[in-house]
Design an enzyme around this catalytic site. Structure first.
Site, PDB file in Angstrom:
ATOM      1  CB  SER A  21      -1.322  -8.272  -3.747  1.00 45.44           C
ATOM      2  OG  SER A  21      -0.249  -8.670  -2.996  1.00 45.44           O
ATOM      3  CB  ALA A  43      -0.872  -0.176   0.983  1.00 43.14           C
ATOM      4  CG  HIS A  99      -1.998  -1.751  -3.394  1.00 39.74           C
ATOM      5  ND1 HIS A  99      -2.307  -1.639  -2.017  1.00 39.74           N
ATOM      6  CD2 HIS A  99      -2.651  -0.960  -4.279  1.00 39.74           C
ATOM      7  CE1 HIS A  99      -3.328  -0.508  -2.064  1.00 39.74           C
ATOM      8  NE2 HIS A  99      -3.387  -0.369  -3.429  1.00 39.74           N
ATOM      9  CB  CYS A 100      -2.855  -6.548   0.040  1.00 36.85           C
ATOM     10  SG  CYS A 100      -1.496  -7.745   0.140  1.00 36.85           S
ATOM     11  CB  SER A 101      -1.246  -4.183   4.277  1.00 37.66           C
ATOM     12  OG  SER A 101      -2.838  -3.943   4.472  1.00 37.66           O
TER      13      SER A 101
END
Length: 379
Positions: free
Chosen positions: A319, A238, A311-313
């Site tokens: 992701s 992120a 994306h994720c965190s």
């Protein structure tokens, strides 16, 4: 399996339950534009049809109709002892808890060009080769110190000639001197295929005139998302998705945001697919997988072709699951092949077991049979 198929074919109207949000902007800003687009035409809305318009490849097996035919990934052959520019980019972008580049002993990069060329520009964290392998004095660093490095990379200005060939001896004698000196000390150095000129042509933003060696200096470096498909598909965190320099340098046009709480960073500049997902054992991906797969495919097949960041965190689990779904559906790779490809490009990729089980179901829906077992991917 039938229940999962029915749900895939019957995407609910109320996607707010999963948090699907698509942000669309005027397509005229795509391409290599480096400045944000300010437009009053930006619309954020629930939108299924625009991102989920390519289910022709997912055919129910029960109707005895077509299913996908598995294919194997085709990789560019790189001779042993060499690494491509993309491989070096992903090495410099590698993360495992923290960016690998922050560790001074992660990679030793030796610039085997002249001092003048080195001072003009070099690969980030590179050292002038003469500070390690002196033409007259030999190795200036002890073998014990050299053994601390995980990777030793050498490069000249250009060159793809095999080590030891007449052409290589003529084109890059300093590189060969370093290579054989290190090899003689028991090291296993690798050479950048195509040299600095090729790397800079693709990744100029990872070249600098500054000497960056010490750990505090390394912590100031920008760490980029992993490049999964060359100049097309990227996967990261992120924080990377909210860094304008990264978006600009990679020419990102589309973003899949798989976080539960992180807002879309540039809604007036990029096209977003928002999938509010949690990285836990209860998260259902049955709607997210085909949505993300179709969104990525549409972006990459657009005219001009887009570039997508998923994306994720931290860029590990959620992701990865979405990237794998795309590789399975639109590259026709089994889950095992897709996961091996992804791990090669982004070593920290690690979908949780719940996601892996759902991806196995998705694989069976796509191909009509089980190609991968959970044991294949967990061992």
């Amino acid at each position: 399996m039938r229940g999962c198929w029915d749900r895939l074919m019957r995407l609910p109207n109320d996607l707010n339950k999963m948090g699907v949000l698509l942000s669309r902007v005027n397509n005229s800003r795509r391409g290599n534009s480096s400045e944000p687009v300010n437009t009053s035409q930006t619309v954020s809305r629930i939108c299924v049809r625009e991102v989920n318009n390519d289910h022709s490849s997912i055919i129910p097996v029960q109707n005895n109709e077509r299913v996908l035919v598995p294919a194997s990934p085709v990789t560019t052959y790189v001779e042993r002892g060499y690494v491509s520019s993309q491989q070096v980019y992903n090495l410099l972008s590698a993360e495992d808890g923290q960016p690998a580049l922050y560790d001074p002993y992660y990679i030793l990069i030796l610039d085997c060009r002249s001092t003048e060329r080195y001072e003009e520009s070099h690969v980030v964290t590179a050292r002038a080769a003469v500070t390690v392998i002196h033409p007259v004095l030999g190795c200036l660093i002890s073998c014990i110190e050299l053994q601390k490095y995980s990777i030793i990379l050498l490069y000249a200005e250009e060159g793809c000639s095999p080590v030891g060939s007449v052409k290589a001896r003529k084109d890059s004698p300093d590189l060969l001197h370093c290579f054989f000196q290190l090899s003689g000390l028991g090291m296993d150095p690798v050479i950048l295929l195509g040299g600095f000129s090729t790397f800079r042509a693709f990744y100029h933003f990872l070249c600098t005139p500054r000497m960056v060696l010490l750990e505090p200096e390394r912590h100031t470096l920008t760490i980029y998302p992993s490049e999964i498909l060359e100049e097309a598909l990227y996967q990261g965190s992120a924080s990377q998705a909210s860094d304008y320099r990264i978006i600009k340098n990679l020419h990102i046009t589309h973003v899949v945001n798989a976080t539960a709480n992180c807002p879309d960073a540039f809604p007036n500049m990029l096209c977003y697919l928002r999938l509010c997902l949690s990285d836990d054992a209860q998260q259902d991906l049955v709607e997210a997988l085909p949505l993300a797969s179709s969104f990525i495919n549409s972006a990459l097949r657009a005219e001009p072709a887009g570039r997508v960041l998923v994306h994720c965190s931290v860029g590990r689990s959620r992701s990865s699951a979405l990237t794998l779904a795309f590789l399975m559906e639109h590259r026709r790779w089994s889950l095992l092949h897709a996961l091996r490809w992804l791990k090669e490009k982004r070593a920290c990729s690690a979908p949780n077991v719940n996601f892996l089980r759902q991806l196995l179901i998705y694989e069976e829906l796509l191909f009509g049979s089980k190609l991968t077992s959970l044991n294949d991917i967990l061992r």
